[in-house]
Design a protein around this motif. Sequence first.
Motif, PDB file in Angstrom:
ATOM      1  N   UNK A  45       0.813  -1.217   0.000  1.00  0.00           N
ATOM      2  CA  UNK A  45       0.000   0.000   0.000  1.00  0.00           C
ATOM      3  C   UNK A  45       0.850   1.271   0.000  1.00  0.00           C
ATOM      4  N   UNK A  46       2.164   1.142   0.113  1.00  0.00           N
ATOM      5  CA  UNK A  46       3.013   2.330   0.025  1.00  0.00           C
ATOM      6  C   UNK A  46       3.570   2.834   1.338  1.00  0.00           C
ATOM      7  N   UNK A  47       3.466   2.042   2.403  1.00  0.00           N
ATOM      8  CA  UNK A  47       3.979   2.476   3.716  1.00  0.00           C
ATOM      9  C   UNK A  47       5.483   2.772   3.654  1.00  0.00           C
ATOM     10  N   UNK A  48       6.237   1.826   3.112  1.00  0.00           N
ATOM     11  CA  UNK A  48       7.691   2.007   3.039  1.00  0.00           C
ATOM     12  C   UNK A  48       8.065   3.120   2.075  1.00  0.00           C
ATOM     13  N   UNK A  49       7.248   3.331   1.048  1.00  0.00           N
ATOM     14  CA  UNK A  49       7.490   4.436   0.112  1.00  0.00           C
ATOM     15  C   UNK A  49       7.373   5.774   0.832  1.00  0.00           C
ATOM     16  N   UNK A  50       6.351   5.905   1.674  1.00  0.00           N
ATOM     17  CA  UNK A  50       6.181   7.131   2.468  1.00  0.00           C
ATOM     18  C   UNK A  50       7.405   7.347   3.355  1.00  0.00           C
ATOM     19  N   UNK A  51       7.825   6.303   4.060  1.00  0.00           N
ATOM     20  CA  UNK A  51       8.970   6.420   4.960  1.00  0.00           C
ATOM     21  C   UNK A  51      10.234   6.791   4.186  1.00  0.00           C
ATOM     22  N   UNK A  52      10.406   6.181   3.017  1.00  0.00           N
ATOM     23  CA  UNK A  52      11.590   6.446   2.206  1.00  0.00           C
ATOM     24  C   UNK A  52      11.609   7.883   1.687  1.00  0.00           C
ATOM     25  N   UNK A  53      10.441   8.430   1.357  1.00  0.00           N
ATOM     26  CA  UNK A  53      10.376   9.829   0.930  1.00  0.00           C
ATOM     27  C   UNK A  53      10.724  10.763   2.084  1.00  0.00           C
ATOM     28  N   UNK A  54      10.227  10.457   3.269  1.00  0.00           N
ATOM     29  CA  UNK A  54      10.538  11.288   4.436  1.00  0.00           C
ATOM     30  C   UNK A  54      12.027  11.232   4.753  1.00  0.00           C
ATOM     31  N   UNK A  55      12.618  10.047   4.584  1.00  0.00           N
ATOM     32  CA  UNK A  55      14.054   9.875   4.848  1.00  0.00           C
ATOM     33  C   UNK A  55      14.915  10.546   3.792  1.00  0.00           C
ATOM     34  N   UNK A  56      14.319  10.903   2.653  1.00  0.00           N
ATOM     35  CA  UNK A  56      15.090  11.509   1.580  1.00  0.00           C
ATOM     36  C   UNK A  56      15.751  10.504   0.675  1.00  0.00           C
ATOM     37  N   UNK A  57      15.326   9.243   0.754  1.00  0.00           N
ATOM     38  CA  UNK A  57      15.930   8.186  -0.056  1.00  0.00           C
ATOM     39  C   UNK A  57      15.160   7.949  -1.354  1.00  0.00           C
ATOM     40  N   UNK A  58      13.921   8.441  -1.432  1.00  0.00           N
ATOM     41  CA  UNK A  58      13.098   8.327  -2.634  1.00  0.00           C
ATOM     42  C   UNK A  58      12.591   9.716  -2.995  1.00  0.00           C
ATOM     43  N   UNK A  59      12.682  10.056  -4.265  1.00  0.00           N
ATOM     44  CA  UNK A  59      12.255  11.371  -4.721  1.00  0.00           C
ATOM     45  C   UNK A  59      10.746  11.553  -4.531  1.00  0.00           C
ATOM     46  N   UNK A  60      10.368  12.734  -4.074  1.00  0.00           N
ATOM     47  CA  UNK A  60       8.960  13.073  -3.848  1.00  0.00           C
ATOM     48  C   UNK A  60       8.352  13.577  -5.159  1.00  0.00           C
ATOM     49  N   UNK A  61       7.171  13.074  -5.507  1.00  0.00           N
ATOM     50  CA  UNK A  61       6.496  13.536  -6.726  1.00  0.00           C
ATOM     51  C   UNK A  61       5.659  14.782  -6.467  1.00  0.00           C
ATOM     52  N   UNK A  62       4.891  14.773  -5.377  1.00  0.00           N
ATOM     53  CA  UNK A  62       4.064  15.925  -5.021  1.00  0.00           C
ATOM     54  C   UNK A  62       4.119  16.127  -3.519  1.00  0.00           C
ATOM     55  N   UNK A  63       3.847  17.363  -3.090  1.00  0.00           N
ATOM     56  CA  UNK A  63       3.859  17.662  -1.658  1.00  0.00           C
ATOM     57  C   UNK A  63       5.266  17.878  -1.146  1.00  0.00           C
TER      58      UNK A  63
END
Length: 291
Positions: A45-63
């Motif tokens: 569902x994207x839980x780890x994706x959210x965490x990775x965006x907050x950590x700065x390890x995955x690029x944020x698309x919006x927000x």
Amino acid sequence: MSAFLDISLLGKTYDTPKGPAVIVENFDLKIRKGEFITLIGHSGCGKSTVLSMIAGLTEISTGGVFLTGKEVAGAGPDRGVVFQAPCLLPWLTAFENVMLGVEQVYYTADPEERRQIVEYYLTVVGLGDALHKKPAELSQGMRQRCGIARAFALSPKVLLLDEPFGMLDSLTRVELQEVLLDLWQKDQKTALMVTHDVDEALFLSDRVVMMTSGPAATIGEILEIKFPRPRSRKQLLEDPGYYRLREELIGFLEERSHHRPARPAGSPPPPPTAPPKRSGFNRFLSALTPV
């Protein structure tokens, strides 16, 4: 609510051969300083994706992500991360693995101060007798203890934990939940943890954030956990309120996780959807259908 960590309408979209794939959209959460938040939802569902965006390890698309009022971009020592696998360098000892980060963060401290920091956190997590052992000499649970010590030793503003106990047996998992909670309660670091475990979420959290099922997953419901701290697992299990909250969490996961919540205030409206094209055969059938 005054937000120490402000996750503002966060979204992640990947380009695929079939078009854009929206993984997370409009994830909007304000976290107070010292809160322990767990993020729960179905696999994928994207839980780890959210965490990775907050950590700065995955690029944020919006927000965006704002820490103490400032937008953060890229990884940094202000956000400590504990992964499901501790990612220790195999040629270094437990002490050396933790020291690696401490030397970068506490570069103005003298060597003795840095040594004390490393030894303190490794001892607190139960590795005082294994300081100079390499990862191959440690059990999976001991390696994860080392990963937890490393994250806390960097004194981050926010602690991000991505299913840190997911690979452990149930007994070790319970032990390390206690270790994490004891360590967190010493200075109440702001924490956001991804988990699949309902009981783990209730034991550790101030709030449990429940994500809807993907694609385009977002926050479905948020459950306040008001059990007093410091917490005892025994006291929780004897409290009737614990089982009521447990039923609410399971009810969301089993019955309500596919429901889409109302669009958050301030979020952009969804793009208009074009009406589906009707084939010639469908138009022919429509013409035959009496009005």
